[in-house]
Enzyme design. Sequence first.
Site, PDB file in Angstrom:
ATOM      1  N   MET A  38      -9.896   5.774  -2.231  1.00  0.00           N
ATOM      2  CA  MET A  38      -9.710   7.075  -1.497  1.00  0.00           C
ATOM      3  C   MET A  38     -10.097   7.918  -1.957  1.00  0.00           C
ATOM      4  O   MET A  38     -10.283   9.093  -0.766  1.00  0.00           O
ATOM      5  CB  MET A  38      -7.557   6.526  -0.924  1.00  0.00           C
ATOM      6  CG  MET A  38      -7.663   7.247   0.158  1.00  0.00           C
ATOM      7  SD  MET A  38      -5.897   6.700   1.112  1.00  0.00           S
ATOM      8  CE  MET A  38      -5.550   5.031   1.424  1.00  0.00           C
ATOM      9  N   GLN A  78      -7.746  -2.787   1.516  1.00  0.00           N
ATOM     10  CA  GLN A  78      -6.076  -3.155   0.961  1.00  0.00           C
ATOM     11  C   GLN A  78      -5.494  -5.265   1.081  1.00  0.00           C
ATOM     12  O   GLN A  78      -5.160  -5.649   0.099  1.00  0.00           O
ATOM     13  CB  GLN A  78      -5.249  -2.402   1.110  1.00  0.00           C
ATOM     14  CG  GLN A  78      -5.525  -1.153   0.657  1.00  0.00           C
ATOM     15  CD  GLN A  78      -5.646   0.357   1.498  1.00  0.00           C
ATOM     16  OE1 GLN A  78      -4.601  -0.010   2.445  1.00  0.00           O
ATOM     17  NE2 GLN A  78      -5.135   1.457   0.245  1.00  0.00           N
ATOM     18  N   GLU A 107      -8.553   4.333  10.381  1.00  0.00           N
ATOM     19  CA  GLU A 107      -9.073   4.432   9.410  1.00  0.00           C
ATOM     20  C   GLU A 107      -9.330   3.284   8.058  1.00  0.00           C
ATOM     21  O   GLU A 107      -8.687   1.778   8.781  1.00  0.00           O
ATOM     22  CB  GLU A 107      -7.733   4.672   8.355  1.00  0.00           C
ATOM     23  CG  GLU A 107      -6.744   4.238   8.237  1.00  0.00           C
ATOM     24  CD  GLU A 107      -6.675   3.361   6.649  1.00  0.00           C
ATOM     25  OE1 GLU A 107      -7.583   3.011   6.252  1.00  0.00           O
ATOM     26  OE2 GLU A 107      -5.294   2.563   6.755  1.00  0.00           O
ATOM     27  N   GLY A 109      -7.583  10.952 -11.232  1.00  0.00           N
ATOM     28  CA  GLY A 109      -7.803   9.325 -10.567  1.00  0.00           C
ATOM     29  C   GLY A 109      -9.047   9.093 -10.720  1.00  0.00           C
ATOM     30  O   GLY A 109      -9.578   9.749 -10.973  1.00  0.00           O
ATOM     31  N   HIS A 157       0.904  -8.564  14.333  1.00  0.00           N
ATOM     32  CA  HIS A 157       0.955  -7.941  13.770  1.00  0.00           C
ATOM     33  C   HIS A 157      -0.143  -7.796  12.644  1.00  0.00           C
ATOM     34  O   HIS A 157      -0.339  -6.795  12.063  1.00  0.00           O
ATOM     35  CB  HIS A 157       2.530  -8.315  12.767  1.00  0.00           C
ATOM     36  CG  HIS A 157       2.808  -7.032  11.918  1.00  0.00           C
ATOM     37  ND1 HIS A 157       3.417  -6.053  11.980  1.00  0.00           N
ATOM     38  CD2 HIS A 157       2.515  -6.886  10.834  1.00  0.00           C
ATOM     39  CE1 HIS A 157       3.321  -4.799  11.279  1.00  0.00           C
ATOM     40  NE2 HIS A 157       2.909  -5.724  10.442  1.00  0.00           N
ATOM     41  N   THR A 182       0.983  -1.237  -0.270  1.00  0.00           N
ATOM     42  CA  THR A 182       0.543   0.136   0.118  1.00  0.00           C
ATOM     43  C   THR A 182       1.072   1.436  -0.431  1.00  0.00           C
ATOM     44  O   THR A 182       2.617   1.651  -0.135  1.00  0.00           O
ATOM     45  CB  THR A 182      -0.579  -0.086   0.984  1.00  0.00           C
ATOM     46  OG1 THR A 182      -0.269  -0.194   2.586  1.00  0.00           O
ATOM     47  CG2 THR A 182      -1.361  -0.950   2.168  1.00  0.00           C
ATOM     48  N   CYS A 183       0.854   2.264   0.444  1.00  0.00           N
ATOM     49  CA  CYS A 183       1.539   3.329  -0.563  1.00  0.00           C
ATOM     50  C   CYS A 183       1.952   3.839   1.789  1.00  0.00           C
ATOM     51  O   CYS A 183       2.996   4.496   1.380  1.00  0.00           O
ATOM     52  CB  CYS A 183       0.399   4.548   0.223  1.00  0.00           C
ATOM     53  SG  CYS A 183      -0.364   5.259  -1.275  1.00  0.00           S
ATOM     54  N   ASN A 184       2.175   3.226   2.242  1.00  0.00           N
ATOM     55  CA  ASN A 184       2.708   2.904   3.224  1.00  0.00           C
ATOM     56  C   ASN A 184       3.479   1.653   3.931  1.00  0.00           C
ATOM     57  O   ASN A 184       4.267   1.992   5.028  1.00  0.00           O
ATOM     58  CB  ASN A 184       1.210   3.183   5.008  1.00  0.00           C
ATOM     59  CG  ASN A 184       0.560   4.867   4.669  1.00  0.00           C
ATOM     60  OD1 ASN A 184       0.717   5.598   4.473  1.00  0.00           O
ATOM     61  ND2 ASN A 184      -0.969   4.980   4.883  1.00  0.00           N
ATOM     62  N   ARG A 185       2.978   0.806   2.777  1.00  0.00           N
ATOM     63  CA  ARG A 185       3.938  -0.580   3.763  1.00  0.00           C
ATOM     64  C   ARG A 185       3.568  -1.173   2.968  1.00  0.00           C
ATOM     65  O   ARG A 185       3.485  -0.813   1.792  1.00  0.00           O
ATOM     66  CB  ARG A 185       3.303  -1.097   4.901  1.00  0.00           C
ATOM     67  CG  ARG A 185       1.510  -1.929   4.669  1.00  0.00           C
ATOM     68  CD  ARG A 185       0.930  -2.448   5.811  1.00  0.00           C
ATOM     69  NE  ARG A 185       0.471  -1.721   6.861  1.00  0.00           N
ATOM     70  CZ  ARG A 185       0.822  -1.532   8.057  1.00  0.00           C
ATOM     71  NH1 ARG A 185       2.072  -1.902   8.031  1.00  0.00           N
ATOM     72  NH2 ARG A 185       0.427  -0.436   8.760  1.00  0.00           N
TER      73      ARG A 185
END
Lengths: 431, 266
Positions: free
Chosen positions: A190, A117, A111, A186, A96, A51-54
């Site tokens: 999100m 995702q 969120e 786009g 985790h 994803t954008c963060n991981r």
Amino acid sequence: MSAPFLVVGVNHRAAPIETRERLAVAPETLDAVVREVRALPSVDEAFVLATCNRVEVYVAAADQRAASASLRGWFGTRAPVDAILYEHHDGEAVRHAFRVCASLDSLVVGEPQILGQVKEAFHVARTAGGVGGFLSRLMGRAFHAAKRVRSETAIASGQVSVASVAVDLARGIFGELQGRRVLVLGAGKMALGAARSLARHGASLAIANRSYERAASLAKEHEASAHPLTDLAMLLQHSDVVVCSTAATRFVLTRDDVASAMKGRRGRSLFLIDITVPRNVDPRVGDLDNVYLYNVDDLEQIVVDGAQRREGATREAERLLEEELRAFEAEQRVVEGPGPTIAALRQKFHATAQGELERSFGHRLKHLGADDRKAVEAMLDATLSKLLHHPTVRLKQGSASHDGAVERAALQRLFELDLEPPSRPQEDDDD
Amino acid sequence: MYDAAFGLAATLYAVSGVMLLLQLARGPTIAVTRLGPWVLLAAAAVHLGLDVRYWLTPGGGPFAGIRPSLSTLALLGAGGYFALRQARPRFDVVGAFVAPLALFMLLASRHSNDTTAAPLGALTVLHVASVIIGTGAFTVAFAVALAYLLQERQVKQKRLRGLFQRLPPLDVLDEVGFRFVAVGLPVLTLGVVTGLMVIARTAARAASFETWQRTVGLAVWVLFAGVLGLRIVAGWRGRRPAIGTVLGYAGVIAVLVGYYLRGLHA
């Protein structure tokens, strides 16, 4: 718990956006990446969450040390991240995974996007053949736990999403949003979510996409106007908020694009939200007067406020996850114990023997009468029982030992035993 | 009696300034700071009482000299702030910039009722009144511009806690600042024109001391005219007009300080 499970990855905490850009996996290549990881030495099952963060790889592996080395090597081929890679093993890895699904490990705690995702990544991995029994059980339970967290705690209350953050920022810049114009570049979910939230506060929407048909379809769905990307210069002049979420791997908005638009805007403020990795907007755009640019990392500032407000809910969510973790451990103990392996082994042997018998009774042994057939069946049953007696005793004796686990795993692999947990939660597809 | 009332007004201005600064810096964590605007209102009320008493004395008036004018300017700033906070939400904290200015001007106007200056001519009174009323509008514009610059820094540096939550939205600050400049500039223009007429009449008596003040005064007018004109003509918004407003107001204060010091040493 001795789950043969390993998570290796990087996330927004340690990896700057430039590094995450290098590790980014395009959705259309995710299945190939899963197959690539699955083919690494010592990796038994795998799925990849990007994803954008991981960017994380979830792996079931009997030999975790070897699997860890393989995965570190794999990450190393994509970016020099060895120093910031984290690893979670066994029970910690399971915890985790649960926390990620429940959005407790997210940039914006609570969120709602992350669960979707993970489900999507898991679906791709399953289709690509990366997922087996363990990951199916684990993620089924993790999805179930995440849904409980969302429905039974206040984790999703307040400012928990990019959408609510976007609204707060827009109001901090413009005040009332009535009559403001929001442009979505786009078709990212999100971005559309953020734009919808702005629209609920009175802003009007425009959607521009490389494919005009796609823009038109989304515009119809969201009561917006549709535009091709070729209208971008004109749209920039007339929009107040621009939410960028294209799949482009280069800047869609350069400094010159925005500087040129600002001349036509007569100095009116422009708020740009770039929620993509790789970034769609040249970061130097943020240096321009009256232009306010925020990317995914910038949202961290807002997380602090939201996290404080939701601290109580987070504690409740953690408690609930512990409950679900214990349930998974219990389930896993049953699966990892000798019972399911013995039952599956006996069932496999008997089913195979029964199949062969029926085939023989239909061909070479069809002359046998009913009594003879019963005698053959009894003889075969007795043979199987004797053959399986020693392995059964051995499995029961070694149920709590490491050797026992190795032997169970060996039998499961050798005979392709399909172990089902007693009550596996169904994957939730209704979010 | 005068001293006690003056002391009370000054104390109330100071207390309101501290309260409003605390509210700006810390938010409503200290509940009593929410009373800041009302303490400022009380200060202005006591101050107004003092001034009205002076205006009713022979030779007195809101623009009867530099010191009474400074006192009037403080009242205009406080009044403008109250009008603004009634009309717009989240403007309470702008008082954090208005209260110290009002206190400073009140202190500078001390003993304004002791003036022994000769009565001013009508044109001079019109000149002073225009300049002071225009400057009153610029006082609020200045406070709003400071708030804009702070808020803009918060948004640019992505500091979305604290000040960001307490200050008004950027575009609202920009718009309000523009409106106060738009109100102040025509009035100041009248003050400049009447000032030139006064100078023309008393040219022979004009001291070289006043030359730099006239120069600065004209520069200030040009600056504010630029802020207003460039916005109308070229859409100049945001940070640069805010800086222009702050610089312009600093020029106005410099001129007033010049007059004040000359008055002291006259």
